[in-house]
Design a protein around this motif. Structure first.
Motif, PDB file in Angstrom:
ATOM      1  N   ASN A   1     -11.802  -0.980 -41.483  1.00 37.93           N
ATOM      2  CA  ASN A   1     -11.565   0.426 -41.136  1.00 37.93           C
ATOM      3  C   ASN A   1     -11.978   0.645 -39.675  1.00 37.93           C
ATOM      4  O   ASN A   1     -13.025   1.216 -39.407  1.00 37.93           O
ATOM      5  CB  ASN A   1     -12.370   1.356 -42.048  1.00 37.93           C
ATOM      6  CG  ASN A   1     -12.015   1.184 -43.498  1.00 37.93           C
ATOM      7  OD1 ASN A   1     -10.849   1.118 -43.852  1.00 37.93           O
ATOM      8  ND2 ASN A   1     -13.020   1.085 -44.342  1.00 37.93           N
ATOM      9  N   PRO A   2     -11.168   0.209 -38.733  1.00 39.56           N
ATOM     10  CA  PRO A   2     -11.569   0.248 -37.325  1.00 39.56           C
ATOM     11  C   PRO A   2     -11.643   1.656 -36.737  1.00 39.56           C
ATOM     12  O   PRO A   2     -10.688   2.420 -36.816  1.00 39.56           O
ATOM     13  CB  PRO A   2     -10.500  -0.579 -36.623  1.00 39.56           C
ATOM     14  CG  PRO A   2      -9.326  -0.565 -37.531  1.00 39.56           C
ATOM     15  CD  PRO A   2      -9.851  -0.377 -38.922  1.00 39.56           C
ATOM     16  N   GLU A   3     -12.785   1.970 -36.157  1.00 40.66           N
ATOM     17  CA  GLU A   3     -12.966   3.257 -35.482  1.00 40.66           C
ATOM     18  C   GLU A   3     -12.085   3.363 -34.254  1.00 40.66           C
ATOM     19  O   GLU A   3     -11.581   4.441 -33.947  1.00 40.66           O
ATOM     20  CB  GLU A   3     -14.432   3.448 -35.073  1.00 40.66           C
ATOM     21  CG  GLU A   3     -15.305   4.006 -36.163  1.00 40.66           C
ATOM     22  CD  GLU A   3     -14.887   5.407 -36.576  1.00 40.66           C
ATOM     23  OE1 GLU A   3     -15.032   6.356 -35.780  1.00 40.66           O
ATOM     24  OE2 GLU A   3     -14.410   5.553 -37.701  1.00 40.66           O
TER      25      GLU A   3
ATOM     26  N   TYR B   1      -3.697   1.363 -30.596  1.00 46.41           N
ATOM     27  CA  TYR B   1      -4.213   0.379 -31.550  1.00 46.41           C
ATOM     28  C   TYR B   1      -3.327   0.322 -32.778  1.00 46.41           C
ATOM     29  O   TYR B   1      -2.730   1.315 -33.180  1.00 46.41           O
ATOM     30  CB  TYR B   1      -5.638   0.736 -31.989  1.00 46.41           C
ATOM     31  CG  TYR B   1      -6.664   0.480 -30.919  1.00 46.41           C
ATOM     32  CD1 TYR B   1      -7.315  -0.743 -30.840  1.00 46.41           C
ATOM     33  CD2 TYR B   1      -6.970   1.444 -29.976  1.00 46.41           C
ATOM     34  CE1 TYR B   1      -8.243  -0.984 -29.843  1.00 46.41           C
ATOM     35  CE2 TYR B   1      -7.898   1.206 -28.983  1.00 46.41           C
ATOM     36  CZ  TYR B   1      -8.541  -0.014 -28.927  1.00 46.41           C
ATOM     37  OH  TYR B   1      -9.453  -0.262 -27.946  1.00 46.41           O
ATOM     38  N   ALA B   2      -3.269  -0.857 -33.377  1.00 46.10           N
ATOM     39  CA  ALA B   2      -2.563  -1.047 -34.637  1.00 46.10           C
ATOM     40  C   ALA B   2      -3.291  -2.144 -35.415  1.00 46.10           C
ATOM     41  O   ALA B   2      -3.971  -2.982 -34.828  1.00 46.10           O
ATOM     42  CB  ALA B   2      -1.117  -1.453 -34.386  1.00 46.10           C
ATOM     43  N   LYS B   3      -3.134  -2.107 -36.718  1.00 42.76           N
ATOM     44  CA  LYS B   3      -3.749  -3.122 -37.564  1.00 42.76           C
ATOM     45  C   LYS B   3      -2.639  -3.870 -38.283  1.00 42.76           C
ATOM     46  O   LYS B   3      -1.803  -3.277 -38.955  1.00 42.76           O
ATOM     47  CB  LYS B   3      -4.688  -2.453 -38.565  1.00 42.76           C
ATOM     48  CG  LYS B   3      -5.479  -3.435 -39.406  1.00 42.76           C
ATOM     49  CD  LYS B   3      -6.574  -2.697 -40.158  1.00 42.76           C
ATOM     50  CE  LYS B   3      -7.300  -3.572 -41.134  1.00 42.76           C
ATOM     51  NZ  LYS B   3      -8.162  -4.545 -40.517  1.00 42.76           N
ATOM     52  N   ARG B   4      -2.646  -5.184 -38.120  1.00 43.04           N
ATOM     53  CA  ARG B   4      -1.648  -6.017 -38.782  1.00 43.04           C
ATOM     54  C   ARG B   4      -2.003  -6.215 -40.251  1.00 43.04           C
ATOM     55  O   ARG B   4      -3.134  -5.990 -40.665  1.00 43.04           O
ATOM     56  CB  ARG B   4      -1.568  -7.386 -38.086  1.00 43.04           C
ATOM     57  CG  ARG B   4      -0.999  -7.321 -36.716  1.00 43.04           C
ATOM     58  CD  ARG B   4      -0.934  -8.621 -35.962  1.00 43.04           C
ATOM     59  NE  ARG B   4      -1.060  -9.858 -36.695  1.00 43.04           N
ATOM     60  CZ  ARG B   4      -0.517 -11.007 -36.299  1.00 43.04           C
ATOM     61  NH1 ARG B   4       0.186 -11.065 -35.185  1.00 43.04           N
ATOM     62  NH2 ARG B   4      -0.689 -12.114 -36.992  1.00 43.04           N
TER      63      ARG B   4
ATOM     64  N   SER C   1     -12.217   6.556 -25.427  1.00 41.63           N
ATOM     65  CA  SER C   1     -12.612   6.966 -26.779  1.00 41.63           C
ATOM     66  C   SER C   1     -12.940   5.756 -27.640  1.00 41.63           C
ATOM     67  O   SER C   1     -13.906   5.769 -28.409  1.00 41.63           O
ATOM     68  CB  SER C   1     -11.500   7.764 -27.454  1.00 41.63           C
ATOM     69  OG  SER C   1     -11.311   8.990 -26.817  1.00 41.63           O
ATOM     70  N   CYS C   2     -12.150   4.711 -27.525  1.00 45.08           N
ATOM     71  CA  CYS C   2     -12.379   3.508 -28.324  1.00 45.08           C
ATOM     72  C   CYS C   2     -13.683   2.830 -27.930  1.00 45.08           C
ATOM     73  O   CYS C   2     -14.434   2.348 -28.783  1.00 45.08           O
ATOM     74  CB  CYS C   2     -11.210   2.538 -28.187  1.00 45.08           C
ATOM     75  SG  CYS C   2     -10.875   1.978 -26.499  1.00 45.08           S
ATOM     76  N   VAL C   3     -13.964   2.808 -26.645  1.00 42.74           N
ATOM     77  CA  VAL C   3     -15.198   2.197 -26.151  1.00 42.74           C
ATOM     78  C   VAL C   3     -16.408   2.934 -26.716  1.00 42.74           C
ATOM     79  O   VAL C   3     -17.363   2.326 -27.192  1.00 42.74           O
ATOM     80  CB  VAL C   3     -15.231   2.198 -24.608  1.00 42.74           C
ATOM     81  CG1 VAL C   3     -16.561   1.698 -24.076  1.00 42.74           C
ATOM     82  CG2 VAL C   3     -14.080   1.370 -24.043  1.00 42.74           C
ATOM     83  N   ALA C   4     -16.352   4.260 -26.703  1.00 46.37           N
ATOM     84  CA  ALA C   4     -17.467   5.074 -27.187  1.00 46.37           C
ATOM     85  C   ALA C   4     -17.624   5.012 -28.700  1.00 46.37           C
ATOM     86  O   ALA C   4     -18.736   5.133 -29.211  1.00 46.37           O
ATOM     87  CB  ALA C   4     -17.283   6.525 -26.750  1.00 46.37           C
TER      88      ALA C   4
ATOM     89  N   LEU D   1     -21.663   1.282 -40.320  1.00 44.16           N
ATOM     90  CA  LEU D   1     -21.015  -0.021 -40.371  1.00 44.16           C
ATOM     91  C   LEU D   1     -20.434  -0.295 -41.746  1.00 44.16           C
ATOM     92  O   LEU D   1     -19.467  -1.032 -41.876  1.00 44.16           O
ATOM     93  CB  LEU D   1     -21.988  -1.113 -39.954  1.00 44.16           C
ATOM     94  CG  LEU D   1     -22.610  -0.868 -38.569  1.00 44.16           C
ATOM     95  CD1 LEU D   1     -23.530  -1.988 -38.185  1.00 44.16           C
ATOM     96  CD2 LEU D   1     -21.545  -0.661 -37.528  1.00 44.16           C
ATOM     97  N   ARG D   2     -21.018   0.302 -42.756  1.00 46.44           N
ATOM     98  CA  ARG D   2     -20.416   0.193 -44.092  1.00 46.44           C
ATOM     99  C   ARG D   2     -19.063   0.898 -44.098  1.00 46.44           C
ATOM    100  O   ARG D   2     -18.175   0.538 -44.847  1.00 46.44           O
ATOM    101  CB  ARG D   2     -21.348   0.772 -45.153  1.00 46.44           C
ATOM    102  CG  ARG D   2     -22.488  -0.168 -45.519  1.00 46.44           C
ATOM    103  CD  ARG D   2     -23.132   0.227 -46.821  1.00 46.44           C
ATOM    104  NE  ARG D   2     -23.611   1.590 -46.817  1.00 46.44           N
ATOM    105  CZ  ARG D   2     -24.880   1.962 -46.653  1.00 46.44           C
ATOM    106  NH1 ARG D   2     -25.804   1.063 -46.470  1.00 46.44           N
ATOM    107  NH2 ARG D   2     -25.215   3.238 -46.677  1.00 46.44           N
ATOM    108  N   LEU D   3     -18.908   1.898 -43.267  1.00 49.50           N
ATOM    109  CA  LEU D   3     -17.632   2.608 -43.181  1.00 49.50           C
ATOM    110  C   LEU D   3     -16.573   1.773 -42.460  1.00 49.50           C
ATOM    111  O   LEU D   3     -15.423   1.749 -42.859  1.00 49.50           O
ATOM    112  CB  LEU D   3     -17.810   3.943 -42.464  1.00 49.50           C
ATOM    113  CG  LEU D   3     -18.689   4.972 -43.175  1.00 49.50           C
ATOM    114  CD1 LEU D   3     -18.895   6.191 -42.283  1.00 49.50           C
ATOM    115  CD2 LEU D   3     -18.084   5.368 -44.503  1.00 49.50           C
ATOM    116  N   THR D   4     -16.971   1.110 -41.367  1.00 47.61           N
ATOM    117  CA  THR D   4     -15.993   0.324 -40.607  1.00 47.61           C
ATOM    118  C   THR D   4     -15.694  -1.011 -41.277  1.00 47.61           C
ATOM    119  O   THR D   4     -14.636  -1.570 -41.077  1.00 47.61           O
ATOM    120  CB  THR D   4     -16.482   0.056 -39.165  1.00 47.61           C
ATOM    121  OG1 THR D   4     -17.686  -0.705 -39.208  1.00 47.61           O
ATOM    122  CG2 THR D   4     -16.666   1.339 -38.394  1.00 47.61           C
ATOM    123  N   LYS D   5     -16.620  -1.541 -42.049  1.00 45.97           N
ATOM    124  CA  LYS D   5     -16.476  -2.823 -42.752  1.00 45.97           C
ATOM    125  C   LYS D   5     -16.077  -3.944 -41.791  1.00 45.97           C
ATOM    126  O   LYS D   5     -14.948  -4.442 -41.830  1.00 45.97           O
ATOM    127  CB  LYS D   5     -15.494  -2.707 -43.902  1.00 45.97           C
ATOM    128  CG  LYS D   5     -15.964  -1.763 -44.980  1.00 45.97           C
ATOM    129  CD  LYS D   5     -14.992  -1.705 -46.122  1.00 45.97           C
ATOM    130  CE  LYS D   5     -15.500  -0.698 -47.134  1.00 45.97           C
ATOM    131  NZ  LYS D   5     -14.518  -0.392 -48.142  1.00 45.97           N
TER     132      LYS D   5
END
Length: 185
Positions: free
Chosen positions: A66-68, A78-81, A98-101, A167-171
């Motif tokens: 689950n990428p922030e 951004y995209a997720k394959r 925004s992604c960096v932060a 981090l449990r949210l981003t996995k």
């Protein structure tokens, strides 16, 4: 169900040589001030035995389940394959940071030459041809590996970031074999 690729690092085998960092930087033609893979030495104390364990951690983008970075990017850069690789498209990047932060791991970074974000792309073009990422290929001890994550890893594998709620949210999809002799939480 789509698969999820992830990095596995056996800290007992990592020498801290930095070959993975150099291979990544060379392949991606990164400026000297920028690396997408980091290496740090860690000291861990086993209070019960009074032992100090020193080991190296080689880290990069965790290609989170689950990428922030993907969630917060207002430009759709951004995209997720389906294989879990989180891609960044610099041509769509608006340099808003925004992604960096938002990344709890500091994976996306601003390239000082372009002013745009960039990060590990897991050498997806190599994977598509059946080859290992450059960082994995460069690891002379085999400490750094890329694997498909099947459900929950075995209890011998430590996800160093597991206790933190964000981090449990981003996995994150990076796992570590802990130093020999240490307890797994």
């Amino acid at each position: 169900m789509a698969k999820q690729l992830g990095f596995f690092l056996d800290v007992n085998r990592c020498l801290g040589c930095g070959a993975c960092i150099k291979a990544c930087a060379n392949h991606n033609r990164l400026p000297p001030s920028l690396t997408w893979r980091k290496l740090r030495q860690v000291e861990d104390v086993d209070d019960d035995r009074g032992q100090i364990f020193r080991f190296f951690l080689s880290t990069a983008c965790n290609h989170c389940a689950n990428p922030e970075c993907l969630r917060v990017c207002p430009y759709g850069a951004y995209a997720k394959r389906r294989d879990g690789i989180v891609l960044h498209f610099p041509d769509k990047c608006g340099s808003c940071k925004s992604c960096v932060a938002s990344c709890p791991f500091g994976a996306p970074q601003i390239n000082p030459q372009t002013g745009k974000a960039g990060k590990c792309q897991l050498c997806h073009e190599r994977l598509d041809k059946g080859n290992a990422p450059y960082c994995v290929q460069a690891c002379v001890t085999g400490a750094l590996q890329l694997r498909e994550i099947q459900g929950n890893p075995t209890d011998r594998i430590l996800r160093l970031t597991a206790p933190l709620p964000t981090l449990r949210l981003t996995k994150p999809s990076t796992f570590y074999y802990p130093p020999r002799g240490t307890k797994i939480l």
